[in-house]
Motif scaffolding. Structure first.
Motif, short mmCIF file in Angstrom:
data_model
loop_
_atom_site.label_atom_id
_atom_site.label_comp_id
_atom_site.label_asym_id
_atom_site.label_seq_id
_atom_site.Cartn_x
_atom_site.Cartn_y
_atom_site.Cartn_z
N THR A 148 -78.08 -48.74 -47.00
CA THR A 148 -76.65 -48.93 -46.72
C THR A 148 -76.25 -50.39 -46.92
O THR A 148 -75.23 -50.70 -47.53
N PHE A 149 -77.12 -51.26 -46.41
CA PHE A 149 -76.83 -52.68 -46.56
C PHE A 149 -76.72 -53.06 -48.04
O PHE A 149 -75.79 -53.73 -48.47
N VAL A 150 -77.68 -52.60 -48.81
CA VAL A 150 -77.69 -52.98 -50.23
C VAL A 150 -76.46 -52.39 -50.92
O VAL A 150 -75.80 -53.06 -51.72
N ALA A 151 -76.15 -51.15 -50.59
CA ALA A 151 -74.99 -50.52 -51.24
C ALA A 151 -73.73 -51.33 -50.97
O ALA A 151 -72.90 -51.51 -51.85
N GLU A 152 -73.62 -51.86 -49.75
CA GLU A 152 -72.41 -52.60 -49.41
C GLU A 152 -72.39 -54.00 -49.98
O GLU A 152 -71.35 -54.51 -50.40
N SER A 153 -73.54 -54.65 -49.98
CA SER A 153 -73.50 -56.07 -50.32
C SER A 153 -74.04 -56.37 -51.71
O SER A 153 -74.08 -57.54 -52.10
#
Lengths: 164, 695
Positions: free
Chosen positions: A9-14
């Motif tokens: 999720t973090f990677v998808a967002e940032s």
């Protein structure tokens, strides 16, 4: 720690932010992808122990970028990279701006470049930059002013009207 | 965090500049997903290595990126500092086979997954087994030749050819493949695998059943016919066309996997015995074909390496398959990547594969992402080898050609936030061996090849641009080759706001652009000043044209869709007076084929015929069943165009409910070609002289 997003999720967002920062740090799209990938690979195994993922990735990225420059790319002069294609006037303008920013950044020593990117792209405070680079706030200050002087001398900051 | 206001002016400017430069990077969401997968994979691998105590984590992290990094640093030439920034050097070559191989390996290794270089629905495009001829196909045309096989026709061809037309091409002197061709001596038709040679009296002389895909049409040059496999369809505004170098997606292999490109050479020196001489097979898909003075120019896009990948089924599980596939990519050789060709003989034998171009000649764009290459080369129908190809790491599917250039356009997802953009590559085909000249791009997507036009050294391009909030508008860009860049000279945007381009026609220094939402504004754009194109005229009417044809400098014919109550109601043929570009006028309009709904591809120009000698235009219906129940005038309709632009229907050519898809003029008769026969009618008395000749 429990409210920290999971890795995907973090990677998808940032990811876009990471890639953009990486592009400014290394000045090349392909190398930027490699830099982000390296940072993510470093972060992944210890993800649950990382308290501040953004700060952590900033740190890994700038340090890796500085290290890369020292280790492997010192012989390469990236200004031979020329913009790929031309398009409409707006786009040419944008391209030329991008290209002049890229060149100006690449002309800076990597530690100074890292300071500039963290300060003016990421909007980090001096303390945050010092933490990321592992140096004192005073060093951040001096690097920052030297970098600004160099960019002014480069003419980058006097090109008024370029940016909309 | 430091606020914007806290900085003095030049620091704010620096902020802006960094933001703008960074915005040139805009990855697709799928890339993040891919990055997560790679991080997981590498972390596992690194853990294993660390446990073995060979290397420190940092060193391995560096090694993990080492492949890509070293490939990013080109082999020589780049250490020279560019004297100053200039918009030149759109592409440079890889400068060596090892650099090319490093590039494709590292890119592919990063993309490869448990199913190879794509998802589970990916069908391996280049399995050479699938290229084999059906076992029985060859037998049909290898019977002994009772008449001897040469020169039967040459006596006939010494006579003058009868007056004839071709089907409608975009550029004079640049022939496009089609299902019917004539040179005034014979007429050749292609219906599925059946190639028929007819005399000018519409009698079938000889028939040949061709093996393999023939849906790309054919070209006729003297005694030779080149039959082509399907070409990739252009899909305006859709990104399905695949792995553009700039396309930021993790699925760059979703390109439509067309049949491998093939060009079958048929000899009709004895028209009674058409013979398959040889079939050229190219690794990749056919993107477009044109013919100039008998020289056939092919554009072939190669999409995937010739690697037989593991799958979770064959490898046991997904992780093993991925690992194995990465190994396969790492150890892949040049032979698996380079575009290549071979000849298949009718007897089933084939020559060894040979490269289309040497790897040191492959042009490399800056920051290329995709793995596809585009090769442009020429093939003489009599030759036994194609010319050396000009190849670039590129992708595209809209081919526009002039006698001396081939342009290839492909839509990409933009790196900025302004929607798709179209890359255009320019190849010089004046010499036998094509040369890559340069590349450029325009915002938006192109409708079809008619959206490009070269005139006086300029390339003019009409595109539909996705503007803010997804609202489209149209744009005409004027480009000129400068160095290796198709540089921007002038443009006009904001034409037809909220409307899509439905038809484009460049006539001299005017561009006619039809856009549509609920009305048909036809814009007339003056391009005399290349740096400052401007809209000079506009015409609004219900419906829209899908195809415009210039009868003269003053007259246009439009074929399009009539709209009634916001529904497509019929195919509509119209004439326009454009003698005053600032005031285009519709002169006449007549519906044909009620129930016609615009097909995705628009009206096929090959179905349109203009025969100026008799003031005739003939409109056949598109081959696709895009139109509804049989209209009142199902068939090809011939109109006489009056001096005032009026349209008088003279005859509807159809037979037994079969509508012809092509019409042409051969020796004083109008021909309408169907899949089962030919209808002909004398030009002097169209209505009273129709003759049906079944094959």
């Amino acid at each position: 720690m429990s409210q920290q997003p999971d890795f995907a999720t973090f990677v998808a967002e940032s990811y876009p932010t990471l890639l953009r920062r990486a592009f400014l740090l290394v000045g090349d799209h392909g190398h930027a992808e490699d830099l982000v990938q390296t940072a993510l690979t470093t972060a992944y195994p210890r993800w649950r122990r990382i308290r501040e993922p953004h700060a952590y990735l900033r740190k890994v990225m700038v340090r890796t970028a500085i290290g890369w420059r020292r280790r492997r790319w010192s012989g390469e002069v990236p200004t031979a990279n020329l913009p790929e294609v031309a398009g409409g006037l707006d786009e040419i303008d944008e391209r030329m701006t991008t290209e002049s920013v890229r060149r100006a950044l690449l002309a800076l020593p990597p530690p100074q470049r890292a300071v500039v990117v963290l300060r003016y792209f990421d909007g980090c405070s001096e303390a945050e930059i010092a933490a990321a680079l592992g140096c004192s706030p005073g060093t951040v200050k001096s690097r920052s002013s030297r970098a600004l002087a160099a960019l002014r001398a480069d003419g980058l900051l006097s090109e008024a009207g370029r940016v909309r | 965090m430091t606020g914007r206001e806290a900085f003095p002016n030049d620091e704010r400017r620096l902020q802006d500049l960094l933001g703008l430069a960074a915005s040139s990077v805009s990855p697709a969401p799928a890339e993040a997903v891919a990055a997560v997968a790679v991080a997981r994979r590498r972390a596992h691998r690194r853990r294993a290595v660390r446990l073995s105590g060979v290397l420190t984590a940092v060193a391995v992290a560096a090694a993990a990126t080492g492949v890509a990094v070293s490939s990013g640093a080109p082999a020589g030439g780049r250490t020279v500092r560019a004297p100053s920034f200039a918009l030149t050097g759109a592409l440079h070559s890889f400068g060596g086979c090892s650099a090319y191989l490093r590039y494709v390996r590292s890119r592919a290794e990063r993309l490869v997954g448990p199913y190879g270089l794509s998802g589970p629905d990916f069908s391996s495009p280049l399995d050479s087994n699938s290229l084999r001829f059906p076992p029985n196909a060859a037998a049909g045309f290898r019977a002994p030749l009772p008449y001897g096989n040469v020169d039967q026709h040459s006596a006939g061809s010494a006579a003058a050819p009868v007056t004839h037309s071709g089907t409608t091409d975009q550029v004079a002197g640049v022939d496009e493949p089609d299902t019917v061709k004539t040179d005034g001596h014979v007429v050749v038709t292609l219906t599925g695998p059946s190639l028929r040679v007819l005399d000018t009296g519409a009698r079938v002389l000889g028939t040949l059943q061709l093996p393999g895909d023939t849906s790309g049409g054919m070209l006729l040059d003297g005694h030779r016919i080149v039959v082509l496999s399907a070409t990739a369809q252009s899909q305006p505004g859709v990104e399905a066309a695949g792995p553009w170098p700039g396309m930021r997606t993790s699925t760059p292999f979703s390109a439509p996997v067309a049949a491998p490109a093939r060009a079958a050479i048929v000899d009709i020196s004895d028209p009674r015995r058409p013979r398959l001489l040889r079939t050229f097979v190219f690794s990749g898909s056919l993107m477009g074909v044109r013919s100039v003075n008998g020289e056939v120019r092919l554009v072939v896009g190669a999409s995937a390496p010739r690697i037989t990948f593991q799958t979770p089924q064959t490898a046991g599980n997904a992780r093993t398959a991925t690992r194995e596939n990465r190994r396969l990519v790492r150890h892949s050789g040049l032979a698996q990547w380079l575009p290549r060709w071979q000849i298949k003989s009718p007897d089933g034998s084939s020559t060894a594969w040979r490269p289309l171009s040497s790897c040191s000649d492959i042009a490399r764009p800056l920051n290329p992402i995709g793995l596809t290459t585009i090769s442009v080369f020429s093939l003489s129908p009599g030759a036994t080898a194609p010319s050396a190809a000009a190849t670039s790491v590129a992708a595209g599917n809209v081919v526009y050609a002039t006698p001396n250039h081939v342009y290839l356009a492909g839509v990409t997802s933009g790196q900025m936030s302004d929607g798709p953009r179209t890359r255009i590559y320019d190849f010089d085909t004046a010499q036998q061996r094509p040369v890559f000249l340069g590349a450029g791009w325009v915002p938006g997507a192109l409708l079809n090849s008619y959206a490009m036009d070269e005139s006086g050294g300029y390339l003019r391009v009409a595109s539909t641009v996705t503007g803010s909030r997804g609202r489209p508008h149209s744009r005409i860009s004027v480009l000129r080759l400068s160095g290796r860049v198709l540089a921007h000279v002038g443009s006009i945007g904001g034409v037809g706001r909220n409307e899509q381009i439905r038809a484009v026609r460049f006539i001299g220094d005017l561009a006619f652009v039809v856009t549509y939402r609920s009305f048909d504004p036809m814009y007339v754009i003056d391009l005399r000043d290349a740096t400052r194109p401007r809209v000079v005229g506009r015409l609004r009417q219900p419906g829209f044209s899908e195809f415009l044809y210039p009868l003269s400098a003053e007259r246009l014919v439009g074929v399009g869709v009539e709209i009634r109550r916001n529904e497509p109601a019929a195919l509509l043929v119209s004439t326009y007076d454009v003698s005053d570009p600032s005031a285009p006028r519709r002169l006449a309009a007549t519906p044909l084929a009620r129930g016609y709904a615009a097909g995705a591809g628009g009206y096929d120009p090959h179905a349109f015929l203009s025969w100026p000698a008799d003031h005739l235009v003939v409109v056949a219906l598109p081959a696709d069943p895009g139109y509804g129940p049989a209209g009142r005038r199902r068939g090809a309709v011939a109109y006489r165009v009056g001096g005032d632009g009026s349209l008088t229907a003279l005859v509807t050519l159809a037979h037994g409910g079969v509508a012809p898809t092509r019409t042409l003029v051969v020796g004083g008769r109008l021909w309408a070609v169907t899949g089962t026969g030919v209808i002909t009618a004398s030009l002097g008395n169209l209505r009273g002289s129709t003759v049906w000749r079944p094959y």
